[in-house]
Design an enzyme around this catalytic site. Structure first.
Site, mmCIF file in Angstrom:
data_model
loop_
_atom_site.group_PDB
_atom_site.id
_atom_site.type_symbol
_atom_site.label_atom_id
_atom_site.label_comp_id
_atom_site.label_asym_id
_atom_site.label_seq_id
_atom_site.Cartn_x
_atom_site.Cartn_y
_atom_site.Cartn_z
ATOM 1 N N LYS A 175 -6.944 -14.629 12.637
ATOM 2 C CA LYS A 175 -7.366 -14.565 11.394
ATOM 3 C C LYS A 175 -7.690 -13.339 10.952
ATOM 4 O O LYS A 175 -8.627 -12.542 11.509
ATOM 5 C CB LYS A 175 -8.765 -15.499 11.096
ATOM 6 C CG LYS A 175 -9.325 -15.606 9.798
ATOM 7 C CD LYS A 175 -10.821 -15.490 9.515
ATOM 8 C CE LYS A 175 -11.247 -14.141 9.276
ATOM 9 N NZ LYS A 175 -10.768 -13.298 7.978
ATOM 10 N N GLY A 228 -14.965 -5.662 14.655
ATOM 11 C CA GLY A 228 -15.403 -5.857 13.355
ATOM 12 C C GLY A 228 -17.121 -5.117 13.346
ATOM 13 O O GLY A 228 -17.084 -4.489 14.470
ATOM 14 N N SER A 229 -17.798 -5.576 12.510
ATOM 15 C CA SER A 229 -19.229 -4.948 12.760
ATOM 16 C C SER A 229 -19.992 -5.604 13.893
ATOM 17 O O SER A 229 -19.733 -6.688 14.241
ATOM 18 C CB SER A 229 -19.854 -5.317 11.425
ATOM 19 O OG SER A 229 -19.813 -6.756 11.067
ATOM 20 N N VAL A 232 -21.894 -9.090 12.864
ATOM 21 C CA VAL A 232 -20.821 -10.424 13.228
ATOM 22 C C VAL A 232 -20.601 -10.411 14.534
ATOM 23 O O VAL A 232 -20.513 -11.534 14.961
ATOM 24 C CB VAL A 232 -19.663 -10.074 12.157
ATOM 25 C CG1 VAL A 232 -18.627 -11.500 12.422
ATOM 26 C CG2 VAL A 232 -19.858 -10.011 10.775
ATOM 27 N N GLY A 233 -20.352 -9.429 15.264
ATOM 28 C CA GLY A 233 -20.109 -9.408 16.678
ATOM 29 C C GLY A 233 -21.225 -10.231 17.283
ATOM 30 O O GLY A 233 -20.698 -11.142 18.214
ATOM 31 N N GLU A 250 -15.236 -5.653 19.973
ATOM 32 C CA GLU A 250 -15.046 -4.156 19.736
ATOM 33 C C GLU A 250 -15.571 -4.027 18.349
ATOM 34 O O GLU A 250 -15.306 -4.400 17.311
ATOM 35 C CB GLU A 250 -13.623 -3.899 19.595
ATOM 36 C CG GLU A 250 -12.911 -3.882 20.796
ATOM 37 C CD GLU A 250 -13.249 -3.034 21.894
ATOM 38 O OE1 GLU A 250 -13.807 -2.142 21.668
ATOM 39 O OE2 GLU A 250 -12.872 -3.382 23.127
ATOM 40 N N CYS A 284 -13.923 3.065 13.014
ATOM 41 C CA CYS A 284 -14.865 2.814 13.940
ATOM 42 C C CYS A 284 -15.476 4.116 14.584
ATOM 43 O O CYS A 284 -16.395 4.403 15.234
ATOM 44 C CB CYS A 284 -14.676 1.591 14.670
ATOM 45 S SG CYS A 284 -13.033 2.043 15.526
HETATM 46 P P1 NAD Z 1 -16.746 -7.668 9.313
HETATM 47 O O1 NAD Z 1 -17.490 -7.850 10.763
HETATM 48 O O2 NAD Z 1 -17.391 -7.701 8.197
HETATM 49 O O3 NAD Z 1 -15.335 -8.370 9.653
HETATM 50 C C1 NAD Z 1 -14.415 -8.348 10.738
HETATM 51 C C2 NAD Z 1 -13.581 -9.714 10.533
HETATM 52 O O4 NAD Z 1 -14.545 -10.705 11.280
HETATM 53 C C3 NAD Z 1 -13.105 -10.123 9.352
HETATM 54 O O5 NAD Z 1 -11.738 -10.804 9.675
HETATM 55 C C4 NAD Z 1 -13.971 -11.135 8.775
HETATM 56 O O6 NAD Z 1 -13.483 -12.066 7.677
HETATM 57 C C5 NAD Z 1 -14.459 -11.860 10.033
HETATM 58 N N1 NAD Z 1 -15.692 -12.457 10.088
HETATM 59 C C6 NAD Z 1 -16.857 -12.017 9.097
HETATM 60 N N2 NAD Z 1 -17.975 -12.912 9.461
HETATM 61 C C7 NAD Z 1 -17.535 -13.862 10.431
HETATM 62 C C8 NAD Z 1 -18.243 -14.989 11.094
HETATM 63 N N3 NAD Z 1 -19.390 -15.184 10.615
HETATM 64 N N4 NAD Z 1 -17.629 -15.466 12.118
HETATM 65 C C9 NAD Z 1 -16.289 -15.234 12.234
HETATM 66 N N5 NAD Z 1 -15.785 -14.188 11.777
HETATM 67 C C10 NAD Z 1 -16.340 -13.507 10.604
HETATM 68 O O7 NAD Z 1 -16.118 -5.915 9.582
HETATM 69 P P2 NAD Z 1 -15.190 -5.304 8.709
HETATM 70 O O8 NAD Z 1 -16.061 -4.750 7.451
HETATM 71 O O9 NAD Z 1 -13.897 -6.030 8.575
HETATM 72 O O10 NAD Z 1 -14.617 -3.944 9.554
HETATM 73 C C11 NAD Z 1 -15.596 -2.951 9.642
HETATM 74 C C12 NAD Z 1 -16.440 -2.908 11.070
HETATM 75 O O11 NAD Z 1 -15.416 -2.967 12.083
HETATM 76 C C13 NAD Z 1 -17.149 -1.516 11.274
HETATM 77 O O12 NAD Z 1 -18.521 -1.882 11.798
HETATM 78 C C14 NAD Z 1 -16.368 -0.893 12.194
HETATM 79 O O13 NAD Z 1 -16.853 -0.062 13.062
HETATM 80 C C15 NAD Z 1 -15.651 -2.025 13.196
HETATM 81 N N6 NAD Z 1 -14.622 -1.567 13.939
HETATM 82 C C16 NAD Z 1 -14.381 -1.626 15.242
HETATM 83 C C17 NAD Z 1 -13.443 -0.985 15.943
HETATM 84 C C18 NAD Z 1 -13.494 -1.111 17.294
HETATM 85 O O14 NAD Z 1 -12.584 -1.170 18.101
HETATM 86 N N7 NAD Z 1 -14.792 -0.652 18.019
HETATM 87 C C19 NAD Z 1 -12.278 -0.948 15.224
HETATM 88 C C20 NAD Z 1 -12.132 -0.991 13.903
HETATM 89 C C21 NAD Z 1 -13.377 -1.551 13.194
#
Ligand code: NAD
Length: 497
Positions: A175, A228-229, A232-233, A250, A284
Site C-alpha cells: 500500500k 512513515g511518521s 502512525v508507527g 522506519e 526523514c
Molecule cells: P504517514 O505516517 O502519514 O504515512 C505513511 C504511510 O502510512 C502512508 O502510506 C499512509 O497512507 C499510511 N498510514 C497512515 N495512517 C495509517 C494507519 N492508521 N494504519 C496504517 N497505515 C497508515 O507519513 P507520510 O506523511 O507519508 O511520510 C512522512 C513521514 O515519514 C515523516 O515523519 C518522515 O520522517 C517519515 N519517513 C521516515 C523514513 C525513514 O526511513 N526513517 C523515510 C521516509 C519518511
C-alpha cells in the site's frame, strides 16, 4: 480525461470493489490531475492477502538465485525507463528532477543488490558438540509481507522493502502513500513485466486508516514493514502486536548538522543548503537543525543566509528550479504553523517565513526556504519534526555541548559533523545517538548497500538497506543431521568420558 490507474491483485489490474476513486494532483500546479486511483477498502485488501497467501506456496520453492534473476530484469527495466519514471514522480510529489532521477537510481541499485543477494542469502554451518552430527542454520521465507510506504521517496523506499521481501521468498501486499500512487503503480507494472508470478506482488491503493490498517490487522499477513511518521508507527506497532506480527518501523527524524570552529565553512555551507532544502526539507534525514560553534557563528550564518536566498523555487520539471513545492496543502499549513510557533517561542527569522504565491508559483504548494536563529534546545522547533524547508539554528561553545544539543530530541536518525579535528569526529561518532553519522557531509545521502535506520523514536531497531534488511525478511531454521546411527543426547552424552 485523467489517466485511470488500478489495483493489481492476483496478476490482474482491477478497480476497487466499491468502484470509488480518488484524485492525485500535481503539487506544483494543482489544476493538473496526474491520475485517478482506486479508493480501496477492506474487501480489496482481503482479495490481495488471499492471492498473496496462495502464491506463497509456490514462490517460496523458486530457487533464490532465480528470484534474484527476476530482480535483475527489474533493474534493467527501471534503467531503461529512468527518466520517464522520474518525471512522473516529480509531477506527483514535486521534488526536482535531479532528485527524482536519484530516487529511481536508488531503486535500480537496490534491484541489482537484491539480484546478487539471491545467490548469497548466507546461512551458517557450525561444528556440532557431538560426533557424526552436522549443524546448520539457514534462512527461510516468512510468508505474506504487508508493505506500507510514505510519499517522499516514492520509488526508493518501496524497493528497499519489496525487493528483499521477494528475494527471501515472501509474497507482498503493497500500500503506497495516496500522494504518490502513480510511481508505485509503475513499479508494480515493471515487477509483473519482469516475471514476478501472479499473486506474488499485489498493490492496493487507498487511505492509511482503511487499507493500511486492514493490512496490519489481517491475520494472514505475517510481517509488516512500515516507513512513515512516528505517530502512525506507534499505532501500527500496537495493532500488529495483537497478532504477534514481526514489524519493522522506519519513522521520523530531527537531524542536526554540527559546524565546529575549525570546519571548512564553504564545504559546510554546501552541506547545509543541500541537507536542509533538498527535497524541500521533506526527507526523514533532512537537516532540520544547524548547530554552530560560537567562534564561527556570525561568519557562517552570513553565508548560509546569502546561499539560502539564492535558491530558486519552482516546478521541479524546470531546470531552473532548485527547490520544488511541498507535497500538499496540509503540509504547507503544518510548515507555516511551525514557523509561527518558533517565532512565538522567541526565534528570530533570518529569511523566508511565508508561503510563496507569486507568478508561476501561485498554483503550487510552495514555501520560502526559511531560517530561524536564536533557537534554544527546549523550543518545539528544535525538538519536533517539521518536514519542510525550515532550518532551526542553535549556537554552542564546544563539541561536547554540540553533541548534547544534537542528542536533545526524541528522534535519532541522521547526524553530521563538519570538522578537521579527528578527535571531535570520533567523539561525535561515539556519542551521537543516531543510526547514521556523517563526517564532513550532510545528513542526507544514504547509499543502498549500507544499513539505514535510526534509534529512539525513529524506529524499533530494524535496518533497511544493505544486508541488514534481509534479516527482517527471513526467518532462521536450525537444522541438525545426526548420521551416527545412535541416539546422541546434547549436553548429556557430550560430557561422557
Ligand atoms: P504517514 O505516517 O502519514 O504515512 C505513511 C504511510 O502510512 C502512508 O502510506 C499512509 O497512507 C499510511 N498510514 C497512515 N495512517 C495509517 C494507519 N492508521 N494504519 C496504517 N497505515 C497508515 O507519513 P507520510 O506523511 O507519508 O511520510 C512522512 C513521514 O515519514 C515523516 O515523519 C518522515 O520522517 C517519515 N519517513 C521516515 C523514513 C525513514 O526511513 N526513517 C523515510 C521516509 C519518511
Amino acid at each position: 480525461m485523467p489517466t485511470k490507474f488500478q489495483n493489481f491483485i492476483n496478476g490482474k489490474w482491477v478497480n476497487a470493489r466499491s468502484g470509488k476513486t480518488f484524485e492525485n494532483r500535481n503539487p506544483a500546479n494543482w489544476d493538473e490531475v496526474v491520475g485517478l486511483f482506486p479508493l480501496s477498502d477492506t474487501a480489496d485488501v482481503e482479495a490481495a492477502v488471499k492471492a498473496a497467501r496462495e502464491a506463497f506456496d509456490s514462490w517460496r520453492l523458486v530457487p533464490a538465485p532465480k528470484r534474484g534473476d527476476i530482480l535483475r530484469k527489474v533493474g534493467d527495466l527501471m534503467t531503461e525507463r529512468k527518466e520517464e519514471l522520474a518525471k512522473l514522480m516529480t509531477r506527483e510529489m514535486g521534488k526536482v528532477l535531479l532528485e527524482t532521477l536519484g530516487d529511481v537510481q536508488e531503486g535500480i541499485d537496490t534491484a541489482y543488490y537484491a539480484a546478487a543477494e539471491g545467490r548469497r542469502l548466507f546461512g551458517h554451518t557450525v561444528p556440532s558438540e557431538l560426533p557424526s552430527k552436522f549443524n546448520m542454520a539457514m534462512r527461510m521465507p516468512i510468508g505474506v509481507a504487508g508493505i506500507i510506504t510514505p510519499w517522499n521517496f516514492p520509488m526508493a523506499i518501496p524497493t528497499w522493502k519489496i525487493f528483499p521481501a521477494l528475494v527471501c521468498g515472501n509474497t507482498v501486499v503493497f500500500k503506497p502513500a495516496s500522494d504518490t500512487p502513480a510511481t508505485a503503480t509503475k513499479l508494480v507494472e515493471i515487477l509483473a513485466e519482469a516475471g514476478v508470478p501472479a499473486g506474488v506482488i499485489n498493490i492496493v491503493h487507498g487511505g492509511g486508516g482503511k487499507v493500511g490498517m486492514a493490512i496490519v490487522e489481517h491475520p494472514d499477513v505475517d510481517l509488516v514493514s512500515f516507513t512513515g511518521s512516528s505517530s502512525v508507527g506507534k499505532r501500527i506497532s500496537e495493532a500488529a502486536g495483537k497478532t504477534l506480527k514481526r514489524v519493522s518501523l522506519e519513522l521520523g527524524g530531527k537531524n542536526a548538522q554540527v559546524v565546529m570552529e575549525d570546519a571548512n565553512l564553504e564545504l559546510a555551507l554546501e552541506g547545509v543548503l543541500w541537507g536542509a532544502f533538498g527535497t524541500t526539507g521533506q526527507r526523514c534525514t533532512a537537516t532540520s537543525r544547524l548547530i554552530v560553534h560560537e567562534r564561527v557563528y556570525d561568519k557562517f550564518m552570513a553565508i548560509v543566509v546569502e546561499g539560502t536566498k539564492k535558491l530558486r523555487l519552482g516546478d521541479g520539471l524546470k531546470k531552473t528550479s532548485d527547490v520544488g513545492p511541498l507535497v500538499n496543502e496540509a503540509q504547507r499549513e503544518t510548515v507555516d504553523s511551525y514557523v509561527k510557533i518558533g517565532l512565538g517561542e522567541g526565534a528570530k527569522l533570518l529569511t523566508g517565513g511565508k508561503a510563496a504565491t507569486s507568478g508561476a508559483l501561485k498554483k503550487g504548494w510552495f514555501y520560502e526556504p526559511t531560517i530561524l536563529a536564536d533557537v534554544k534546545p527546549s523550543m518545539r522547533v528544535a525538538r519536533e519534526e517539521i518536514f519542510g524547508p525550515v532550518l532551526s539554528v542553535l549556537k554552542v561553545r564546544s563539541i561536547t555541548e554540540a553533541i548534547e544539543v544534537s542528542n536533545g530530541t526524541p528522534y535519532g536518525l541522521s547526524s553530521s559533523v563538519y570538522t578537521q579535528n579527528i578527535g571531535y569526529a570520533y567523539q561525535a561518532i561515539r556519542d551521537i545517538r543516531a543510526g547514521i553519522t556523517y563526517i564532513n557531509s550532510p545528513t542526507i545521502g544514504a547509499e543502498a548497500h549500507m544499513p539505514f535506520g535510526g534509534v529512539k523514536e525513529t524506529g524499533n531497531g530494524h535496518r533497511e538497506g544493505g544486508w541488514t534488511v534481509y534479516e527482517f525478511f527471513s526467518e532462521w531454521k536450525t537444522v541438525y543431521v545426526d548420521y551416527s546411527g545412535k541416539l546422541q543426547r546434547a549436553q548429556i552424552d557430550t560430557n561422557k568420558a
